[in-house]
Motif scaffolding. Structure first.
Motif, PDB file in Angstrom:
ATOM      1  N   MET A   1       0.829  -1.224   0.000  1.00 15.60           N
ATOM      2  CA  MET A   1       0.000   0.000   0.000  1.00 15.60           C
ATOM      3  C   MET A   1       0.851   1.256   0.000  1.00 15.60           C
TER       4      MET A   1
ATOM      5  N   GLU B   1       2.350   1.663  -3.402  1.00 13.97           N
ATOM      6  CA  GLU B   1       1.303   2.018  -4.361  1.00 13.97           C
ATOM      7  C   GLU B   1       0.990   3.517  -4.275  1.00 13.97           C
TER       8      GLU B   1
ATOM      9  N   ALA C   1     -10.666   0.645  -1.452  1.00 14.40           N
ATOM     10  CA  ALA C   1      -9.903   0.630  -2.701  1.00 14.40           C
ATOM     11  C   ALA C   1      -8.424   0.400  -2.409  1.00 14.40           C
ATOM     12  N   ARG C   2      -7.932   0.987  -1.330  1.00 14.93           N
ATOM     13  CA  ARG C   2      -6.507   0.863  -0.995  1.00 14.93           C
ATOM     14  C   ARG C   2      -6.194  -0.536  -0.470  1.00 14.93           C
ATOM     15  N   GLY C   3      -7.016  -1.029   0.448  1.00 15.68           N
ATOM     16  CA  GLY C   3      -6.691  -2.290   1.117  1.00 15.68           C
ATOM     17  C   GLY C   3      -7.353  -3.511   0.511  1.00 15.68           C
ATOM     18  N   LYS C   4      -8.316  -3.305  -0.410  1.00 20.01           N
ATOM     19  CA  LYS C   4      -9.003  -4.397  -1.102  1.00 20.01           C
ATOM     20  C   LYS C   4      -9.730  -5.341  -0.136  1.00 20.01           C
TER      21      LYS C   4
END
Lengths: 333, 225
Positions: free
Chosen positions: A112, A115, B125-128
């Motif tokens: 993360m 990203e 959205a970031r961590g799914k």
């Protein structure tokens, strides 16, 4: 806890100061945010390789910054991912106009943070590719976990892709090569002891004197199973069998065999492990074309080792043999 | 009590959250030690102390613009100070709330609900992560839903925030029997069941702090000149 430190919370900062004092000829160390770059960065027209992760795995990644390997490393707190601003600043410092490859180990925090860093870098007009390394066969079912962890293949990918970047391969090709290394490499580790994070002051997990943790992660994450200690040949056979069956490697394959120490295991024992591995692979018809033996991706003071096999072809072998000049790996120069 | 979200309310909320994290730092770390890597309390505490420091030192430019800008500043501060997985996740929550909040100086309950929903979508959205993966989302998603429902019914800000916190608390408690599917806890598989998720716990603290302080009519910090 006995450690050669001053204040636990100062350990990473003072480590970086030591690196700067020792290797100022080859490396530039930047603090706030923390990153290490090669002294001649940015190298014009070359794809820049940036990696990073928690501290406590030395020489990874700072020890792999230099000619033929990484352009920058971003050390986080001990066992804690670096933050996006760190990675962004490092990427800006080493971008030579040919783009930046971020090599990321598959841990939720690392993925993360890198990203977000990639998004920030792209906003600033830097071309970025990311490759996530996930070679740890100890984690089985990626549907119900964060996926396989990135371990020993990271070191091999950084070396091989660094060589391709020196030869001015373009960014998509260097990223493709990195994915190829990851796709052809598998690893598994074993812990004989736990490790102690300086600020925690006590071992990360409990392991009895006569027990080992098979499939350990590099931050002390649990593995496949806990067993009674056994002779080296039995432990190596368990690790090697899991690694070979997973890809699978087969008769006639040529591999790079990487026996990695976790930080608290003497080189003597790593050679005992290598000897067992060599005998086993020979029996299975797998040839060791290249090898690497030593503590390159550590977990602080953990005793134990990991075994990584990478299936070689002429391209990978040539890039492995290419010159490298870092504080952790050095040959051909 | 105010019926709109202002910079003053936001500041009071963030200070209350920082105080709660500092108070429960050891508890958060112990929850994390059981199924993760024992740093959630210290990482969140470091991040929220940085946020509180930032709130006291905002330039007139930063303090003068709307609710959205303040939320974005909070998000960037968390991203650069928390590290680990919580940094990008809480950072995304505040950054996306900030984007949705826009330039307005105050937000109605409905606008606040929209902002919170956007923030929670940002975390996903970031961590799914999905609901039931034993993560922050298990507290945040029901909280956002309760807030939107409260806004749709025309509840006051104070009542809406109370319902939001109650939903977060239920979601947090419901993580205990779950098997983790995301983050470091997922490596434990079945062994992760029986432990309350530390991320869901800090997310509940965030919503609880909102119920306590976000509707307050405290004036914003005086900008440093």
């Amino acid at each position: 806890m006995k450690k050669l430190i001053n204040q636990p919370e100062d350990a990473v900062k003072e480590e970086l100061e030591g690196v700067a004092a020792a290797h100022g000829d080859r490396l530039r160390v930047h603090t706030a945010p923390n990153y290490i770059v090669r002294a001649d960065a940015p190298v014009h027209g070359k794809v820049a390789l940036v990696s990073g992760g928690g501290s406590g795995h030395e020489p990874m990644h700072g020890g792999f910054v230099g000619l033929g390997m990484l352009d920058a490393a971003c050390p986080g707190e001990v066992f804690t991912s670096p933050t996006p601003d760190q990675v962004l600043e490092a990427a800006k410092a080493v971008n030579g106009g040919a783009g930046v490859l971020l090599i990321v180990k598959n841990y939720s925090g690392d993925v993360m943070n890198f990203e977000m860093a990639a998004e920030l870098a792209e906003d600033e007009g830097i071309e970025v590719e990311q490759v996530v390394i996930d070679d740890d066969v100890a984690v089985k079912d990626s549907l119900y976990t964060a996926g396989r962890r990135g371990v020993g293949a990271t070191v091999l990918a950084e070396k091989i892709c660094g060589a391709a970047a020196e030869q001015r391969w373009p960014l998509p090709d260097v990223a493709g090569l990195c994915r190829k290394v990851n796709a052809n490499a598998r690893s598994m580790g074993v812990a004989l002891t736990s490790c102690t994070v300086p600020t925690a002051g006590k071992p990360t997990f409990e392991l009895a004197d006569d027990e080992i943790e098979l499939g350990i992660g590099i931050h002390g994450e649990p593995g496949r199973e806990r067993r009674k200690l056994a002779p080296a040949h039995a432990i190596v056979e368990t690790l090697a069998t899991a690694v070979v069956k997973d890809l699978p490697f087969g008769r006639g394959d040529e591999v790079l065999a990487f026996v990695n120490g976790m930080g608290g295991t003497p080189l003597m024992e790593l050679y005992v492990v290598y000897n067992e591995l060599h005998t086993l692979l020979e029996g299975w018809g797998i040839a060791i074309g290249r090898n690497l033996i030593g503590s390159y991706m550590t977990s602080l003071d953990m005793a134990g080792c990991s075994i990584t096999l990478l299936r070689l072809d002429d391209e990978l072998t040539a890039f492995w043999d290419a010159p490298v000049n870092t504080t952790g790996l050095r040959w051909g120069v | 009590m105010r019926d709109t979200v202002t910079q003053g309310g936001l500041t009071a909320w963030l200070r209350a959250f920082a105080a709660a994290v500092a108070r429960d730092r050891e508890e958060l770390t112990d929850l994390d030690a059981a199924i993760g890597d024992a740093d959630h309390g210290s990482n969140m505490d470091r991040g929220m102390q940085a946020v509180v420091g930032k709130l006291g030192g905002l330039s007139p430019d930063e303090a003068g613009v709307g609710v959205g800008a303040l939320l974005k500043t909070v998000g960037m501060t968390l991203v650069s100070t928390v590290g680990g997985a919580a940094g990008p996740l809480y950072g995304s929550l505040f950054l996306d709330m900030g984007k949705a909040a826009g330039e307005d100086a105050e937000l109605t309950v409905a606008q606040w609900a929209t902002a919170v929903e956007a923030g929670v979508r940002g975390v996903q959205a970031r961590g799914k992560a999905e609901l039931g993966d034993k993560t922050m989302i298990d507290a945040l998603a029901p909280a956002a839903e309760a807030l939107s429902a409260a806004a749709a019914c025309g509840l006051s800000l104070a009542d809406a925030l109370r319902r939001t916190a109650e939903a977060a608390a239920q979601g947090m408690k419901a993580t205990t029997p779950l098997v983790a599917r995301k983050g470091r806890a997922s490596y434990l598989g079945e062994r992760s069941a029986g432990h309350q998720d530390p991320g869901a716990t800090s997310s509940w603290l965030l919503m609880q702090a909102a119920a306590e302080a976000l509707a307050s009519d405290a004036p914003p910090d005086r900008p440093r000149t």
